[in-house]
Scaffold this motif. Structure first.
Motif, PDB file in Angstrom:
ATOM      1  N   THR A  10      38.474 -21.742  39.772  1.00  0.00           N
ATOM      2  CA  THR A  10      38.568 -20.738  38.706  1.00  0.00           C
ATOM      3  C   THR A  10      37.180 -20.267  38.280  1.00  0.00           C
ATOM      4  O   THR A  10      36.958 -19.063  38.093  1.00  0.00           O
ATOM      5  N   ILE A  11      36.244 -21.200  38.139  1.00  0.00           N
ATOM      6  CA  ILE A  11      34.877 -20.843  37.766  1.00  0.00           C
ATOM      7  C   ILE A  11      34.260 -19.935  38.818  1.00  0.00           C
ATOM      8  O   ILE A  11      33.623 -18.927  38.486  1.00  0.00           O
ATOM      9  N   ALA A  12      34.451 -20.271  40.091  1.00  0.00           N
ATOM     10  CA  ALA A  12      33.908 -19.443  41.170  1.00  0.00           C
ATOM     11  C   ALA A  12      34.505 -18.034  41.136  1.00  0.00           C
ATOM     12  O   ALA A  12      33.780 -17.041  41.311  1.00  0.00           O
ATOM     13  N   SER A  13      35.799 -17.941  40.895  1.00  0.00           N
ATOM     14  CA  SER A  13      36.449 -16.627  40.813  1.00  0.00           C
ATOM     15  C   SER A  13      35.910 -15.814  39.642  1.00  0.00           C
ATOM     16  O   SER A  13      35.669 -14.603  39.772  1.00  0.00           O
ATOM     17  N   LEU A  14      35.730 -16.472  38.510  1.00  0.00           N
ATOM     18  CA  LEU A  14      35.195 -15.766  37.334  1.00  0.00           C
ATOM     19  C   LEU A  14      33.758 -15.310  37.569  1.00  0.00           C
ATOM     20  O   LEU A  14      33.369 -14.230  37.114  1.00  0.00           O
ATOM     21  N   LYS A  15      32.971 -16.113  38.261  1.00  0.00           N
ATOM     22  CA  LYS A  15      31.597 -15.703  38.576  1.00  0.00           C
ATOM     23  C   LYS A  15      31.613 -14.464  39.461  1.00  0.00           C
ATOM     24  O   LYS A  15      30.805 -13.546  39.279  1.00  0.00           O
ATOM     25  N   GLY A  16      32.539 -14.416  40.412  1.00  0.00           N
ATOM     26  CA  GLY A  16      32.674 -13.234  41.262  1.00  0.00           C
ATOM     27  C   GLY A  16      33.088 -12.008  40.463  1.00  0.00           C
ATOM     28  O   GLY A  16      32.560 -10.914  40.666  1.00  0.00           O
ATOM     29  N   ALA A  19      30.138 -10.746  38.450  1.00  0.00           N
ATOM     30  CA  ALA A  19      29.195 -10.016  39.311  1.00  0.00           C
ATOM     31  C   ALA A  19      29.723  -8.623  39.637  1.00  0.00           C
ATOM     32  O   ALA A  19      28.947  -7.648  39.652  1.00  0.00           O
ATOM     33  N   THR A  20      31.004  -8.516  39.865  1.00  0.00           N
ATOM     34  CA  THR A  20      31.607  -7.205  40.139  1.00  0.00           C
ATOM     35  C   THR A  20      31.488  -6.292  38.931  1.00  0.00           C
ATOM     36  O   THR A  20      31.156  -5.109  39.062  1.00  0.00           O
ATOM     37  N   MET A  21      31.731  -6.834  37.748  1.00  0.00           N
ATOM     38  CA  MET A  21      31.603  -6.024  36.534  1.00  0.00           C
ATOM     39  C   MET A  21      30.165  -5.548  36.339  1.00  0.00           C
ATOM     40  O   MET A  21      29.935  -4.415  35.915  1.00  0.00           O
ATOM     41  N   GLU A  22      29.217  -6.399  36.665  1.00  0.00           N
ATOM     42  CA  GLU A  22      27.804  -6.011  36.554  1.00  0.00           C
ATOM     43  C   GLU A  22      27.492  -4.865  37.514  1.00  0.00           C
ATOM     44  O   GLU A  22      26.798  -3.916  37.153  1.00  0.00           O
ATOM     45  N   THR A  36      31.379  -1.004  28.254  1.00  0.00           N
ATOM     46  CA  THR A  36      32.610  -1.790  28.335  1.00  0.00           C
ATOM     47  C   THR A  36      32.495  -2.860  29.416  1.00  0.00           C
ATOM     48  O   THR A  36      32.841  -4.025  29.189  1.00  0.00           O
ATOM     49  N   PHE A  37      31.994  -2.475  30.586  1.00  0.00           N
ATOM     50  CA  PHE A  37      31.809  -3.449  31.660  1.00  0.00           C
ATOM     51  C   PHE A  37      30.803  -4.531  31.264  1.00  0.00           C
ATOM     52  O   PHE A  37      30.991  -5.711  31.567  1.00  0.00           O
ATOM     53  N   LYS A  38      29.735  -4.146  30.587  1.00  0.00           N
ATOM     54  CA  LYS A  38      28.733  -5.126  30.148  1.00  0.00           C
ATOM     55  C   LYS A  38      29.341  -6.117  29.154  1.00  0.00           C
ATOM     56  O   LYS A  38      29.083  -7.320  29.216  1.00  0.00           O
ATOM     57  N   THR A  39      30.137  -5.605  28.229  1.00  0.00           N
ATOM     58  CA  THR A  39      30.794  -6.465  27.251  1.00  0.00           C
ATOM     59  C   THR A  39      31.755  -7.434  27.935  1.00  0.00           C
ATOM     60  O   THR A  39      31.766  -8.633  27.627  1.00  0.00           O
ATOM     61  N   CYS A  40      32.531  -6.936  28.867  1.00  0.00           N
ATOM     62  CA  CYS A  40      33.469  -7.795  29.603  1.00  0.00           C
ATOM     63  C   CYS A  40      32.717  -8.855  30.404  1.00  0.00           C
ATOM     64  O   CYS A  40      33.140 -10.012  30.465  1.00  0.00           O
ATOM     65  N   ARG A  41      31.606  -8.477  31.007  1.00  0.00           N
ATOM     66  CA  ARG A  41      30.809  -9.429  31.774  1.00  0.00           C
ATOM     67  C   ARG A  41      30.266 -10.524  30.873  1.00  0.00           C
ATOM     68  O   ARG A  41      30.302 -11.705  31.217  1.00  0.00           O
ATOM     69  N   GLN A  42      29.797 -10.155  29.699  1.00  0.00           N
ATOM     70  CA  GLN A  42      29.279 -11.143  28.755  1.00  0.00           C
ATOM     71  C   GLN A  42      30.374 -12.109  28.314  1.00  0.00           C
ATOM     72  O   GLN A  42      30.138 -13.313  28.202  1.00  0.00           O
ATOM     73  N   GLN A  43      31.564 -11.578  28.072  1.00  0.00           N
ATOM     74  CA  GLN A  43      32.691 -12.443  27.702  1.00  0.00           C
ATOM     75  C   GLN A  43      33.051 -13.380  28.850  1.00  0.00           C
ATOM     76  O   GLN A  43      33.330 -14.558  28.623  1.00  0.00           O
ATOM     77  N   GLU A  45      31.018 -14.481  31.154  1.00  0.00           N
ATOM     78  CA  GLU A  45      29.963 -15.483  31.253  1.00  0.00           C
ATOM     79  C   GLU A  45      30.103 -16.555  30.174  1.00  0.00           C
ATOM     80  O   GLU A  45      29.806 -17.728  30.417  1.00  0.00           O
ATOM     81  N   GLN A  46      30.567 -16.169  29.003  1.00  0.00           N
ATOM     82  CA  GLN A  46      30.805 -17.146  27.939  1.00  0.00           C
ATOM     83  C   GLN A  46      31.943 -18.090  28.336  1.00  0.00           C
ATOM     84  O   GLN A  46      31.842 -19.305  28.150  1.00  0.00           O
ATOM     85  N   ILE A  47      32.987 -17.544  28.910  1.00  0.00           N
ATOM     86  CA  ILE A  47      34.104 -18.369  29.374  1.00  0.00           C
ATOM     87  C   ILE A  47      33.643 -19.297  30.496  1.00  0.00           C
ATOM     88  O   ILE A  47      33.996 -20.481  30.518  1.00  0.00           O
ATOM     89  N   ILE A  48      32.833 -18.784  31.406  1.00  0.00           N
ATOM     90  CA  ILE A  48      32.296 -19.597  32.501  1.00  0.00           C
ATOM     91  C   ILE A  48      31.501 -20.766  31.944  1.00  0.00           C
ATOM     92  O   ILE A  48      31.647 -21.906  32.402  1.00  0.00           O
ATOM     93  N   ALA A  49      30.669 -20.507  30.953  1.00  0.00           N
ATOM     94  CA  ALA A  49      29.865 -21.573  30.347  1.00  0.00           C
ATOM     95  C   ALA A  49      30.755 -22.646  29.724  1.00  0.00           C
ATOM     96  O   ALA A  49      30.490 -23.850  29.872  1.00  0.00           O
TER      97      ALA A  49
END
Length: 68
Positions: A10-16, A19-22, A36-43, A45-49
Protein backbone atom coordinates in the motif's frame (compact mmCIF):
# COMPACT_ATOMS: atom_id res chain seq x y z
CA UNK A 1 0.22 -12.40 2.38
CA UNK A 2 0.85 -10.87 5.79
CA UNK A 3 -0.53 -7.60 7.07
CA UNK A 4 2.99 -6.15 7.00
CA UNK A 5 3.51 -7.07 3.35
CA UNK A 6 0.09 -5.64 2.43
CA UNK A 7 0.99 -2.44 4.26
CA UNK A 8 4.30 -2.21 2.39
CA UNK A 9 2.47 -2.76 -0.89
CA UNK A 10 0.00 0.00 0.00
CA UNK A 11 2.83 2.41 0.85
CA UNK A 12 4.54 1.67 -2.47
CA UNK A 13 1.29 2.28 -4.36
CA UNK A 14 0.71 5.57 -2.55
CA UNK A 15 4.26 6.69 -3.32
CA UNK A 16 3.58 5.99 -6.99
CA UNK A 17 0.32 7.93 -6.86
CA UNK A 18 2.05 10.87 -5.16
CA UNK A 19 4.73 10.91 -7.87
CA UNK A 20 2.06 10.86 -10.56
CA UNK A 21 0.25 13.77 -8.94
CA UNK A 22 3.51 15.72 -8.83
CA UNK A 23 4.03 15.07 -12.54
CA UNK A 24 0.49 16.16 -13.36
CA UNK A 25 0.93 19.32 -11.30
CA UNK A 26 4.13 20.19 -13.11
CA UNK A 27 2.65 19.79 -16.59
CA UNK A 28 -0.92 21.04 -16.30
CA UNK A 29 -1.54 24.50 -17.77
CA UNK A 30 -4.31 25.51 -15.32
CA UNK A 31 -2.95 26.96 -12.07
CA UNK A 32 -5.97 25.92 -10.01
CA UNK A 33 -5.58 22.32 -11.17
CA UNK A 34 -1.86 22.47 -10.32
CA UNK A 35 -2.68 23.59 -6.79
CA UNK A 36 -5.25 20.82 -6.42
CA UNK A 37 -2.70 18.20 -7.47
CA UNK A 38 -0.11 19.69 -5.11
CA UNK A 39 -2.57 19.59 -2.22
CA UNK A 40 -3.50 15.98 -2.96
CA UNK A 41 0.18 15.04 -3.17
CA UNK A 42 0.87 16.63 0.20
CA UNK A 43 -2.04 14.74 1.74
CA UNK A 44 -0.78 11.50 0.21
CA UNK A 45 2.70 12.14 1.61
CA UNK A 46 1.22 12.73 5.06
CA UNK A 47 -0.64 9.42 4.85
CA UNK A 48 2.55 7.70 3.66
CA UNK A 49 4.44 9.07 6.66
CA UNK A 50 1.75 7.80 9.04
CA UNK A 51 1.74 4.36 7.42
CA UNK A 52 5.56 4.23 7.50
CA UNK A 53 5.42 4.95 11.21
CA UNK A 54 2.87 2.19 11.73
CA UNK A 55 5.01 -0.21 9.70
CA UNK A 56 8.01 0.55 11.91
CA UNK A 57 5.87 -0.16 14.98
CA UNK A 58 4.76 -3.47 13.47
CA UNK A 59 8.32 -4.47 12.62
CA UNK A 60 9.44 -3.58 16.14
CA UNK A 61 6.64 -5.60 17.71
CA UNK A 62 6.99 -8.51 15.25
CA UNK A 63 10.64 -8.64 14.07
CA UNK A 64 9.92 -11.54 11.71
CA UNK A 65 8.16 -9.08 9.36
CA UNK A 66 11.26 -6.93 8.95
CA UNK A 67 12.65 -7.00 5.44
CA UNK A 68 9.63 -8.60 3.72
Amino acid sequence: MTVASKLKQTIASLKGAAATMETYAAHHPDQQVKETFKTCRQQAEQIIAELDQRLQEMEFEEPQYKGF
